[in-house]
Motif scaffolding. Structure first.
Motif, PDB file in Angstrom:
ATOM      1  N   LYS A   1       9.131   2.690  14.027  1.00 48.28           N
ATOM      2  CA  LYS A   1       9.800   3.080  12.781  1.00 48.28           C
ATOM      3  C   LYS A   1      11.156   3.727  13.061  1.00 48.28           C
ATOM      4  O   LYS A   1      12.142   3.451  12.356  1.00 48.28           O
ATOM      5  N   ILE A   2      11.220   4.578  14.083  1.00 53.45           N
ATOM      6  CA  ILE A   2      12.516   5.169  14.464  1.00 53.45           C
ATOM      7  C   ILE A   2      13.487   4.055  14.832  1.00 53.45           C
ATOM      8  O   ILE A   2      14.658   4.057  14.416  1.00 53.45           O
ATOM      9  N   GLY A   3      13.003   3.099  15.621  1.00 54.72           N
ATOM     10  CA  GLY A   3      13.852   1.985  16.023  1.00 54.72           C
ATOM     11  C   GLY A   3      14.343   1.187  14.837  1.00 54.72           C
ATOM     12  O   GLY A   3      15.517   0.773  14.789  1.00 54.72           O
ATOM     13  N   GLU A   4      13.475   0.975  13.853  1.00 50.05           N
ATOM     14  CA  GLU A   4      13.850   0.228  12.650  1.00 50.05           C
ATOM     15  C   GLU A   4      14.934   0.965  11.856  1.00 50.05           C
ATOM     16  O   GLU A   4      15.905   0.355  11.418  1.00 50.05           O
ATOM     17  N   VAL A   5      14.766   2.261  11.683  1.00 51.23           N
ATOM     18  CA  VAL A   5      15.710   3.043  10.882  1.00 51.23           C
ATOM     19  C   VAL A   5      17.063   3.175  11.573  1.00 51.23           C
ATOM     20  O   VAL A   5      18.121   3.113  10.938  1.00 51.23           O
ATOM     21  N   HIS A   6      17.042   3.330  12.906  1.00 52.21           N
ATOM     22  CA  HIS A   6      18.283   3.608  13.636  1.00 52.21           C
ATOM     23  C   HIS A   6      18.825   2.410  14.417  1.00 52.21           C
ATOM     24  O   HIS A   6      19.866   2.538  15.073  1.00 52.21           O
ATOM     25  N   GLY A   7      18.140   1.283  14.357  1.00 47.31           N
ATOM     26  CA  GLY A   7      18.623   0.107  15.077  1.00 47.31           C
ATOM     27  C   GLY A   7      18.552   0.250  16.583  1.00 47.31           C
ATOM     28  O   GLY A   7      19.490  -0.110  17.297  1.00 47.31           O
ATOM     29  N   ILE A   8      17.427   0.790  17.078  1.00 48.76           N
ATOM     30  CA  ILE A   8      17.240   1.035  18.512  1.00 48.76           C
ATOM     31  C   ILE A   8      15.991   0.308  18.987  1.00 48.76           C
ATOM     32  O   ILE A   8      14.969   0.290  18.297  1.00 48.76           O
ATOM     33  N   ASP A   9      16.053  -0.278  20.158  1.00 41.02           N
ATOM     34  CA  ASP A   9      14.876  -0.868  20.789  1.00 41.02           C
ATOM     35  C   ASP A   9      13.854   0.249  21.031  1.00 41.02           C
ATOM     36  O   ASP A   9      14.162   1.238  21.711  1.00 41.02           O
ATOM     37  N   PRO A  10      12.630   0.140  20.492  1.00 41.33           N
ATOM     38  CA  PRO A  10      11.632   1.202  20.699  1.00 41.33           C
ATOM     39  C   PRO A  10      11.369   1.515  22.168  1.00 41.33           C
ATOM     40  O   PRO A  10      10.959   2.641  22.498  1.00 41.33           O
ATOM     41  N   ALA A  11      11.607   0.562  23.057  1.00 39.88           N
ATOM     42  CA  ALA A  11      11.415   0.817  24.485  1.00 39.88           C
ATOM     43  C   ALA A  11      12.396   1.859  24.998  1.00 39.88           C
ATOM     44  O   ALA A  11      12.167   2.463  26.054  1.00 39.88           O
ATOM     45  N   ARG A  12      13.471   2.084  24.259  1.00 36.90           N
ATOM     46  CA  ARG A  12      14.483   3.070  24.645  1.00 36.90           C
ATOM     47  C   ARG A  12      14.299   4.391  23.909  1.00 36.90           C
ATOM     48  O   ARG A  12      15.225   5.194  23.816  1.00 36.90           O
ATOM     49  N   ILE A  13      13.097   4.625  23.392  1.00 39.30           N
ATOM     50  CA  ILE A  13      12.787   5.840  22.640  1.00 39.30           C
ATOM     51  C   ILE A  13      11.579   6.527  23.259  1.00 39.30           C
ATOM     52  O   ILE A  13      10.609   5.870  23.651  1.00 39.30           O
TER      53      ILE A  13
END
Length: 365
Positions: A70-82
């Motif tokens: 969800k963070i990746g979706e909102v901020h346009g980030i690959d979840p693997a980088r979170i």
């Protein structure tokens, strides 16, 4: 040989974090404007998520997969980088632990977040303060303080406790001036309070470079301070390092669900930002009007105003007057600001009452 276990010398030098007070000296409950919490609380969606059974007998997802997605979706980030943490505090400490140790230096600006010094000392590194310029972080001063021993640079933007802000060009200049083996940590705990077009570019740097980590929290604008949820993004090798040493199951079931629900309610985020920035501007103008009494507000882009007392009215006297009036704010002598009070932006009625208390105290001084 001693008769009891001995603390490591670098741990003994740590002054434990002191949270904002919520009670007066007499034990009376005060309106708490000392911890930069959201006066609007959290979104209804997050409250509803917290009300659902979270399965307390079962461990949470150790990798917070749904939350990272969800963070990746909102901020346009690959979840693997979170990576998610127990508030951003855990991640700040892990960044120092992973990349610094005895003999190394951890650098930050004077009047920065108190956790940076603690993070440095926890891993045996030496904390180094770069001089400020009128309470603001200065890129030239930071770069001038870099040595061969520097391993991590912490930068809060907007800064806590001053509220000051470095624009994108300055962040880029700081990064360009750092050695490639120095980790730049951009702490954006208050990043959601920035207006459109004020992005400091930290996320873009973290996406493009191997030595930039950006941290965020759900404790401020999302109003989920009690759930202790934070996250960081950066290059895969940085995320891997933090994952190796973070606590297992470090974000609770309820915290993960509430954060996902909060991310799904960006209208609440916008409402909180608009309310804060409107009231911050009004309160800042009010404090500026007390300049003849020696009060000065440091220009802020966060959800608080650092008020300096440079006349007859002292911060200590103002603190007591506010407590007498029912309010707890943050006095910061331990951070080199004995003449300052950090005041969280509350409701319009609360800020009007605080302004009246300060005005009366200033006129009586």
């Amino acid at each position: 040989m001693t008769d009891r276990p001995q603390m490591k010398p670098w741990i003994e030098k740590i002054h434990a974090y002191v949270p904002g007070k919520s009670k007066g000296a007499d034990g009376r409950e005060l309106i708490k404007l000392s911890a930069n919490e959201n006066p609007l609380g959290c979104s209804e969606k997050a409250l509803a998520a917290l009300a659902e059974p979270a399965g307390p007998a079962r461990y949470p997802d150790p990798d917070a997969n749904a939350l990272r997605a969800k963070i990746g979706e909102v901020h346009g980030i690959d979840p693997a980088r979170i990576v998610c943490g127990t508030g951003s505090d855990e991640l700040l400490n892990l960044a120092a632990q992973a990349f610094a140790g005895p003999g190394d230096e951890v650098l930050y600006a004077r009047f920065s977040f108190v956790v940076y010094e603690i993070a440095a000392r926890r891993c045996g590194a030496t904390p180094v303060e770069a001089p400020d310029v009128d309470y603001a972080t200065d890129v030239d001063q930071l770069l001038g303080a870099v040595t061969d021993a520097t391993r991590v640079v912490f930068l809060a933007n907007p800064n806590n406790p001053t509220g000051t802000f470095l624009p994108r060009a300055e962040i880029e200049r700081l990064h360009a001036g750092l050695p490639k083996d120095v980790l730049l940590v951009v702490d954006q705990a208050y990043g959601e309070y920035l207006e459109a077009g004020e992005d400091d570019g930290g996320m873009a740097l973290a996406a493009a470079h191997d030595n930039v980590l950006v941290t965020r929290t759900f404790s401020k604008i999302y109003g989920l301070a009690g759930e202790r949820i934070g996250w960081a993004t950066g290059a895969l090798h940085l995320i891997d390092a933090l994952n190796r040493i973070r606590g297992p199951f470090n974000v609770t079931n309820s915290g993960q669900k509430a954060a996902i629900a909060g991310l799904d309610d960006q209208s609440f985020v916008a409402k909180s930002r608009e309310a804060n920035n409107r009231e911050l501007a009004r309160f800042s103008e009010t404090i500026a009007g007390m300049g003849n009494h020696g009060l000065r507000g440091v220009p802020s882009k966060a959800n608080f105003l650092l008020v300096l007392f440079e006349g007859k009215l002292t911060a200590e006297t103002a603190l007591a007057a506010l407590a007498e009036g029912g309010y707890a704010v943050r006095h910061l002598p331990g951070q080199g600001l004995p003449h300052g009070l950090r005041i969280t932006i509350g409701t319009p009625a609360q800020m009007d009452e605080i302004a009246a208390i300060l005005r009366n105290a200033a006129e009586a001084a």
